[in-house]
Design an enzyme around this catalytic site. Structure first.
Site, short mmCIF file in Angstrom:
data_model
loop_
_atom_site.label_atom_id
_atom_site.label_comp_id
_atom_site.label_asym_id
_atom_site.label_seq_id
_atom_site.Cartn_x
_atom_site.Cartn_y
_atom_site.Cartn_z
N SER A 80 0.82 -1.22 0.00
CA SER A 80 0.00 0.00 0.00
C SER A 80 0.85 1.27 0.00
O SER A 80 0.48 2.27 -0.62
CB SER A 80 -0.94 0.00 1.21
N ASP A 136 1.49 0.02 8.33
CA ASP A 136 2.89 -0.39 8.28
C ASP A 136 3.45 -0.18 6.87
O ASP A 136 2.72 0.17 5.94
CB ASP A 136 3.05 -1.85 8.71
N ASP A 177 5.66 -2.14 3.93
CA ASP A 177 6.29 -3.36 3.42
C ASP A 177 7.53 -2.94 2.65
O ASP A 177 7.46 -2.13 1.72
CB ASP A 177 5.33 -4.12 2.50
N ASP A 221 7.78 -4.23 7.87
CA ASP A 221 8.01 -5.64 7.56
C ASP A 221 9.07 -5.68 6.47
O ASP A 221 8.82 -5.26 5.33
CB ASP A 221 6.73 -6.32 7.05
N LYS A 263 -10.84 0.16 -1.08
CA LYS A 263 -10.29 -0.53 0.08
C LYS A 263 -11.04 -0.17 1.36
O LYS A 263 -11.32 -1.03 2.19
CB LYS A 263 -8.79 -0.21 0.23
N TYR A 297 -12.36 -7.72 3.47
CA TYR A 297 -10.95 -7.41 3.21
C TYR A 297 -10.11 -8.34 4.07
O TYR A 297 -9.84 -8.06 5.24
CB TYR A 297 -10.66 -5.95 3.55
#
Length: 741
Positions: free
Chosen positions: A101, A112, A114, A166, A227, A236
């Site tokens: 995202s 968060d 990625d 992450d 979303k 979702y």
């Protein structure tokens, strides 16, 4: 003069770049009213925290810059320790890439990041999980550092200056990593191990999606809206069999390709139009899959039999192409298609000025929608054990949904992705309890006064799977328990507070801002699927507030009077009108570019009803009064414009000998032309159909079947693995109920 301007417009349309595997449905440009509706959409989304302010965005950039410098320092240190020449050490490089995202530009407040660490060939994965992990330990601002080295995509998770990250790792077969490295180049995958390929896949897919949309800003705004809608409506979750972030992004990207000049408000409406009428299981493709000589496994139903049984394929655009919706089941697809239809009806009203965008974002009344529920409870004795245990149980809930779908008396098993804290009075042994709720629709059985249904086997095989997996990975500890209970709607007050159960037209803003994803954000993903690129969880977002209910009209909901009447009855009476549920899918081979016959064959109920009595781990069948064998099942309503077939479900109570293999030989198959070649000549012939349904005729054939016909999944342990035989007590529940006519 008018003729000249018209010709100029036509010329500009001809010169416009073509996106996607078909030509656009419409090239119409937005009108003033479309911009007004788009601004109203933005205003409706703002209270939900989907937009970060400039300060927060800059803070993320600073954190990523620090992390990038750390990676370069670490790679330089590793290079020196391996005795590389100083000239090489000075230029070895290293880089942090983002995906998910954040890379798409649709992250929300508190979400968060990625990220991918790319290193040169002399840096090993073991270096990443040892020396880099140690470097992070001693870095100021790093908190909650943990490594998940044995995950499907190995990852280091941590919080850096308040931002959750992450971080996955890939080493390329090159000596230096430059700052302008392009990961979209397929040659970068050469000579890499499968874990590096999986790690690279997230970045490659995200970059390819952005490359394949006509207008990035319009795409981002539309995706934010979709979303948010999906999270508010409870659909979702890649893990639970709905769609994850990358799948929603690809559906929105396909809509943008079909309407390249439209405003975001129009695209949201067209999104619902296209996918409420999509003929699943025809795949969604953003571009023609490309051949490569790297010989990596790709999604191709002509070659891989298991790919023919995927119910809702959405194919990633980067090589190696994969289906990002492998987890979708018959029930979750049914729920999502119904939500698409509901979304289309609501956006129709909005664009006609009869309603506003807030109606689209109202939560569903899940706890008023069904008359039967299964309450799944996971409990543990310590907080740390509970976090681990809940993560594993949640990752396997789709196994339970699949078991229930195969029960001949169950039409739909709808899992609510929201988990709730359990009632500690019911679990005095354990202080940490989480609950999930599954809404169940039972099939009507005509000319039967009552039907005895035993769900023991369905539940028990699920709990055995979870305990077996926990035992295999040495997670199972004293106090970890799973329990499943059947309850009626009128009994839900024993499990949930009144403010969650009562019907509400709207949820208060304070409820909306309450994030219930704190527990989820701490969990590591315990199981995934082949080359899963849908790691975008937005786990820190505030959308998963406790589900409050509203009185949105649903075709499957019984009338209010009927619901009130049913709630006072002592026994469960099957009177609700079921969802438009696609029957269990048979072997159906859709002809490309043609409509598929939508007849549904009736299936006769078994002559005898076998109800098992659980004794230890054995199932002993006993025979009850036989049903009338001459009475067939009523026809089930299939979803409009979808492939429909039926194959007999298994009896709900298998015999001692076990369930026979469900994979049947395919007696006939259609000779298929190469579907990956250019289909532009056929497009003109298909345009009429495409315009009519708002979709497209897809070039890759699939066979529409239920999930039970898949080849054995690599993600689950072998069924021959023993259920743990240690001193930890395994709960054995017997769940039986009687449905009266």
């Amino acid at each position: 003069m008018k003729e000249m301007s018209a010709n100029t417009m036509l010329d500009s349309q001809r010169q416009q770049k073509h996106y996607g595997i078909t030509s656009p449905i419409s090239l119409a440009c937005p009108k003033e009213i479309d911009h007004i509706y788009t601004q109203k959409l933005i205003d409706a989304m703002k209270p939900f925290g989907v937009f970060e302010d400039e300060e927060e965005l800059n803070h993320r950039l600073v954190v990523l810059g620090k992390l990038n410098n750390l990676v370069k320092e670490w790679i330089s240190d590793v290079s020196e320790s391996k005795n590389l020449p100083p000239s090489v050490v000075a230029t070895v490089g290293g880089k942090i890439f983002t995906f998910g995202s954040y890379r798409l530009g649709v992250h929300t407040k508190g979400a968060d990041i990625d990220a991918l660490c790319v290193a040169p060939r002399h840096v090993e994965r073991s270096d990443f999980f040892q020396s880099f992990f140690e470097k992070l330990k001693h870095q100021d601002g790093i908190r909650n550092l943990r490594a998940v080295e044995d995950a499907f995509v190995p990852v280091i998770k941590f919080e850096f200056d308040g931002i959750e990250i992450d971080l996955v790792f890939a080493r390329l077969a090159i000596q230096t990593i430059s700052d302008n490295l392009d990961l979209r180049d397929d040659s970068r995958l050469r000579s890499l191990d499968i874990r590096c390929i999986r790690s690279l896949n997230g970045c490659r897919v995200t970059d390819e999606i952005l490359h394949l949309v006509p207008n990035k800003e319009t795409f981002r705004l539309t995706l934010r809206a979709v979303k948010l809608w999906a999270k508010r409506r409870g659909i979702y979750s890649n893990m639970l069999g709905f769609l994850g972030g990358v799948s929603w992004a690809m559906l929105v990207a396909r809509t943008c390709q079909l309407y390249p000049n439209a405003a975001a408000s129009t695209l949201v409406h067209k999104f619902f139009l296209v996918f409420s009428k999509w003929e699943w299981p025809n795949p969604v493709l953003l571009k023609q899959p490309e051949e490569s000589n790297l010989n990596l496994p790709v999604w191709d139903p002509r070659v891989n039999p298991s790919d023919r049984y995927h119910l809702m394929p959405i194919i990633t655009p980067a090589y190696p192409q994969q289906n990002s919706t492998y987890n979708v089941s018959t029930s979750t697809r049914t729920v999502m298609v119904e939500e698409f239809k509901q979304g289309l009806a609501v956006t129709d009203e909005i664009l006609q000025g009869k309603s506003d965008w807030s109606k689209l974002l109202e939560p569903p009344n899940f706890f008023q929608k069904y008359r039967h529920y299964i309450v799944l409870t996971a409990s543990a004795s310590t907080e740390e054990n509970h976090l681990e245990w809940v993560g594993l149980v949640e990752s396997k809930i789709r196994v339970l949904v699949g078991n229930l779908e195969r029960n001949e008396f169950i039409t739909l098993a709808h899992v609510n992705p929201q988990s709730f804290p359990g009632n500690k009075e019911h679990h005095k042994d354990n202080n940490y309890v989480s609950m999930w709720f599954l809404g169940i629709i039972f099939r009507r059985v005509e000319n039967a006064e009552s039907v005895n249904i035993d769900l023991t086997y369905d539940i028990q095989s699920f709990t055995d799977t979870v305990y077996r997996q926990a035992n295999n990975i040495n997670m199972l500890k004293e106090g970890m328990k799973i329990e499943a209970t059947h309850v009626k709607k009128k009994q839900l007050h024993q499990y949930l507070p009144a403010e969650i159960l009562q019907k509400k037209k709207k949820q208060s803003l304070s409820d909306v801002s309450r994030s219930s994803g704190v527990l989820q954000s701490k969990r590591s993903s315990l199981d995934s699927n082949c080359l899963d690129s849908s790691r975008d969880t937005d786990s820190g977002t505030p959308f998963n507030s406790p589900v409050s209910t509203n009185k949105s009209s649903k075709p499957e909901s019984p009338p209010t009077g009927e619901m009130e009447r049913n709630s006072t009855e002592p026994a469960a009476v099957i009177t609700e009108k079921p969802l438009s549920v696609p029957p269990a899918q048979g072997l159906s081979i859709p002809v490309i570019g043609a409509k598929v016959d939508s007849t549904v064959k009736a299936v006769s109920p078994p002559a005898v009803c076998t109800i098992p009595t659980v004794v230890g781990r054995n199932v002993i069948p006993r025979i009850t009064t036989p049903h009338n064998p001459t009475q067939g099942q009523p026809h089930l309503n299939g979803i409009s414009n979808m492939t429909k077939n039926v194959t007999p479900k298994r009896s709900h109570s298998p015999s001692i000998e076990g369930t026979p293999k469900r994979l049947k030989n395919i007696e006939k198959f259609v000779r298929l032309e190469s579907a990956f070649k250019d289909t532009r000549n056929a497009e003109d012939r298909k345009r009429k159909t495409v315009d009519a349904v708002g979709g497209e005729s897809m070039p890759i054939p699939t066979i529409d079947t239920s999930r039970k016909k898949r080849l054995p999944s690599k993600e689950l342990p072998d069924s021959s693995s023993p259920v743990p035989a240690n001193n930890i007590r395994v709960i054995k529940n017997s769940i039986r109920l009687t449905l009266n006519r």
